[in-house]
Design a protein around this motif. Structure first.
Motif, PDB file in Angstrom:
ATOM      1  N   TYR A 389       0.839  -1.209   0.000  1.00 60.84           N
ATOM      2  CA  TYR A 389       0.000   0.000   0.000  1.00 60.84           C
ATOM      3  C   TYR A 389       0.871   1.255   0.000  1.00 60.84           C
ATOM      4  N   VAL A 390       1.929   1.242   0.801  1.00 64.79           N
ATOM      5  CA  VAL A 390       2.828   2.394   0.841  1.00 64.79           C
ATOM      6  C   VAL A 390       3.460   2.621  -0.530  1.00 64.79           C
ATOM      7  N   GLU A 393       0.751   4.058  -2.742  1.00 70.09           N
ATOM      8  CA  GLU A 393       0.485   5.442  -2.356  1.00 70.09           C
ATOM      9  C   GLU A 393       1.584   6.359  -2.857  1.00 70.09           C
ATOM     10  N   SER A 394       2.823   5.892  -2.781  1.00 65.40           N
ATOM     11  CA  SER A 394       3.944   6.692  -3.258  1.00 65.40           C
ATOM     12  C   SER A 394       3.919   6.830  -4.777  1.00 65.40           C
ATOM     13  N   GLY A 397       0.330   8.776  -5.449  1.00 64.69           N
ATOM     14  CA  GLY A 397       0.199  10.067  -4.783  1.00 64.69           C
ATOM     15  C   GLY A 397       1.533  10.747  -4.637  1.00 64.69           C
ATOM     16  N   PRO A 401       1.284  14.027  -6.877  1.00 66.16           N
ATOM     17  CA  PRO A 401       0.310  12.974  -7.202  1.00 66.16           C
ATOM     18  C   PRO A 401      -0.126  12.999  -8.660  1.00 66.16           C
ATOM     19  N   ALA A 405      -5.490  10.342  -8.803  1.00 67.69           N
ATOM     20  CA  ALA A 405      -5.056   9.325  -7.835  1.00 67.69           C
ATOM     21  C   ALA A 405      -5.957   9.273  -6.615  1.00 67.69           C
ATOM     22  N   ASN A 406      -6.351  10.416  -6.128  1.00 74.77           N
ATOM     23  CA  ASN A 406      -7.171  10.456  -4.913  1.00 74.77           C
ATOM     24  C   ASN A 406      -8.553   9.856  -5.123  1.00 74.77           C
ATOM     25  N   LEU A 409      -7.517   5.672  -5.007  1.00 66.88           N
ATOM     26  CA  LEU A 409      -6.749   5.084  -3.915  1.00 66.88           C
ATOM     27  C   LEU A 409      -7.590   5.054  -2.642  1.00 66.88           C
ATOM     28  N   ALA A 412      -6.089   5.048   3.925  1.00 67.16           N
ATOM     29  CA  ALA A 412      -5.201   4.166   4.687  1.00 67.16           C
ATOM     30  C   ALA A 412      -5.945   3.372   5.757  1.00 67.16           C
ATOM     31  N   GLU A 509      -4.040  -5.280  -2.544  1.00 71.92           N
ATOM     32  CA  GLU A 509      -3.961  -3.848  -2.235  1.00 71.92           C
ATOM     33  C   GLU A 509      -4.298  -3.001  -3.461  1.00 71.92           C
TER      34      GLU A 509
END
Length: 541
Positions: A389-390, A393-394, A397, A401, A405-406, A409, A412, A509
């Motif tokens: 997930y990290v 996210e990287s 985002g 980003p 993306a928002n 995703l 968290a 994920e």
């Protein structure tokens, strides 16, 4: 006669051919979804809404009923004097006018009694008070709309709807307000949709008439509307009631020129053709918005595809290194193994020798480790999911980003909750597989296998295999001792299975992201329907 025949041919073409195209266009525009919040999405959504309004409130109703009188909307901002002008054109007070604002609360449509049999219901008639009046030239319907800048939002909305439904706009402004933003915003809307427009400059002081008229004409030219008729109504000072007939005579004569079935139909057809000619640019803009969504989705998919392989490899490598066994599980194994003397078994001829009583004792002791094994596996799987997930996210985002993306995703906290449940379920299935494998050894198994089950019990032997598969060397040695033929293969298979489950959790994920990106509005052919409609429109215009 030739004029009437040409008008009828144009009307037939518009009514029979374009209606189907406009109807199909309306269906495809209504189906457009822009799920990603890109820089231009809000503007595209607003444009889509205006296009639907244009189709619903003007084009489709008018194409369906070309014989209905041409609707001339008298519109303007608060205090422009449009209701007074409206009443003066009819020679009678039929629409409320006065000093209180907002004045025009109820739209009024006046039409010639001889047109009653051809006037059909539409968006404008449904929200207006209908009046038969001999002062309206035949073939036209005169509509007094609420103020465009009314304090009441319902009035503003109604005014906008009526303008969309109009065949011709008669826009009223004043010498003191013609430079305001509102008139030109409204006129720009008219130009965008190809509407026919005329303008009335009201309350012009005689001493500034030439200057103001010249300035307004230049502004019209600057906006590409130099062919719009302009009428100037002089300032008559404080007054109540109707304006003198001579003051509004130029506007009245112009309306009369539009009168009659043939000439009013020409106005309708001209506005329809203007509206149709304006549609391709609107649709093209919507096509671009859809394709921007598709391109953004492709970039997001690519970022996901690039982010996951390292996470998968890291998860498999961790299982292979025996990371799952480290910490509490290894300590628990060492404790149980020492206390219950698990590894103190005798082997003769490659077969474990143990009494049933001792075997049951080992089974009970090892069974207490099963929750610890299951928990260690679940924690490891969840950790691999969190790391994935990290990475996602990287990749999506990060500090810069990717657009959209928002929107795809998962948050968290929500991701962690689902991940923990998924990891626990995978760990349970992994443990169950070990028990099933041992159970299978007792069904027609070799003497070696039957002896191992007797020495450790079904659950106990499964725990030995599971701990060995997590990477504990002592447990692996014991598995090889208990099952010299099958032990190594069973441990390897369970380790591979755990690695596979780790990659499954990693892939999960990205599942919500992929699901969001796999929706039809983001497919490569999402704009194909609109492109087909665009091609049809261009052939017609």
């Amino acid at each position: 006669m030739r004029t009437r025949a040409a008008s009828e041919r144009a009307s037939d073409e518009l009514g029979l051919t374009v209606y189907d195209v406009a109807r199909d266009l309306r269906r495809d525009v209504a189906a457009v979804v822009l799920p990603l919040a890109l820089d231009d999405t809000a503007e595209a959504e607003a444009s889509r809404g205006r296009l639907l309004t244009q189709l619903d409130e003007h084009l489709l109703p008018r194409l369906k009923e070309l014989s209905s009188p041409a609707i001339v909307v008298v519109a303007g901002s608060t205090g422009a004097g449009k209701s007074t002008l409206y009443n003066s054109l009819l020679g009678e007070e039929v629409s409320q006018a006065g000093v209180l604002r907002p004045t025009t609360r109820e739209p009024v449509i006046a039409f010639n009694p001889l047109d009653a049999d051809v006037l059909v219901e539409g968006p404008a008639t449904r929200v207006s008070r209908m009046i038969e009046h001999d002062g309206v030239p035949r073939g036209t319907a005169l509509l007094d709309a609420p103020d465009l800048d009314s304090l009441l939002s319902t009035n503003r909305d109604t005014a906008g709807l009526l303008l969309e439904a109009a065949d011709l706009w008669l826009f009223v402004t004043t010498a003191s307000r013609y430079g305001d933003a509102l008139p030109w915003q409204a006129l720009t809307r008219a130009k965008e949709r190809g509407a026919s427009v005329a303008m009335v400059l009201n309350r012009v002081p005689p001493e500034t008439l030439t200057t103001i008229r010249g300035d307004l004409l230049q502004r019209l030219r600057d906006h590409g509307m130099d062919d719009a008729p302009l009428f100037v109504v002089p300032d008559v000072g404080p007054h109540e009631g109707l304006l003198e007939r001579s003051v509004v005579a130029p506007v009245a004569r112009w309306l009369t020129m539009l009168a009659g079935p043939d000439r009013s139909r020409a106005v309708i057809v001209r506005t329809l053709k203007g509206s149709l000619a304006a549609l391709p640019d609107w649709v093209d803009g919507l096509v671009e918005a859809v394709e921007e969504q598709v391109e953004a989705a492709a970039r997001l998919r690519g970022a996901v595809d690039d982010a996951l392989p390292p996470s998968r490899e890291a998860a498999r490598a961790s299982v292979a290194r025996g990371d799952v066994a480290r910490g509490s599980l290894r300590a628990a194994w060492a404790h149980v193994s020492s206390e219950a003397r698990i590894d103190r078994v005798k082997v003769r001829g490659g077969v474990v020798r143990s009494g049933r009583r001792r075997g049951r004792a080992r089974d009970r002791a090892l069974s207490t480790l099963l929750p610890e094994v299951r928990g260690a596996a679940a924690r490891a799987l969840s950790g691999h999911g969190a790391a994935a997930y990290v990475s996602l996210e990287s990749a999506l985002g990060g500090d810069d980003p990717l657009p959209g993306a928002n929107d795809v995703l998962v948050g968290a906290d929500d991701a962690a909750s689902v991940r923990d449940e998924r990891s626990a379920a995978q760990a349970q299935e992994w443990c169950d597989r070990a028990v099933t494998a041992v159970t299978g050894l007792t069904s027609g198994g070799s003497e070696e296998a039957l002896a191992a089950v007797r020495a450790f019990g079904t659950t106990g032997l499964a725990v030995v295999l599971l701990v060995a598969a997590t990477g504990d060397d002592d447990a692996r040695d014991l598995a090889s001792t208990a099952l010299p033929t099958d032990g190594e293969d069973l441990v390897t298979a369970l380790a591979e299975d755990l690695a596979d489950r780790a990659t499954t959790v990693v892939d999960a994920e990205a599942a919500p992201v992929r699901a969001a990106l796999d929706e039809p509005p983001l497919a490569g052919d999402a704009a194909s329907g609109l492109r087909l409609r665009l091609a049809e429109l261009r052939r017609l215009t």
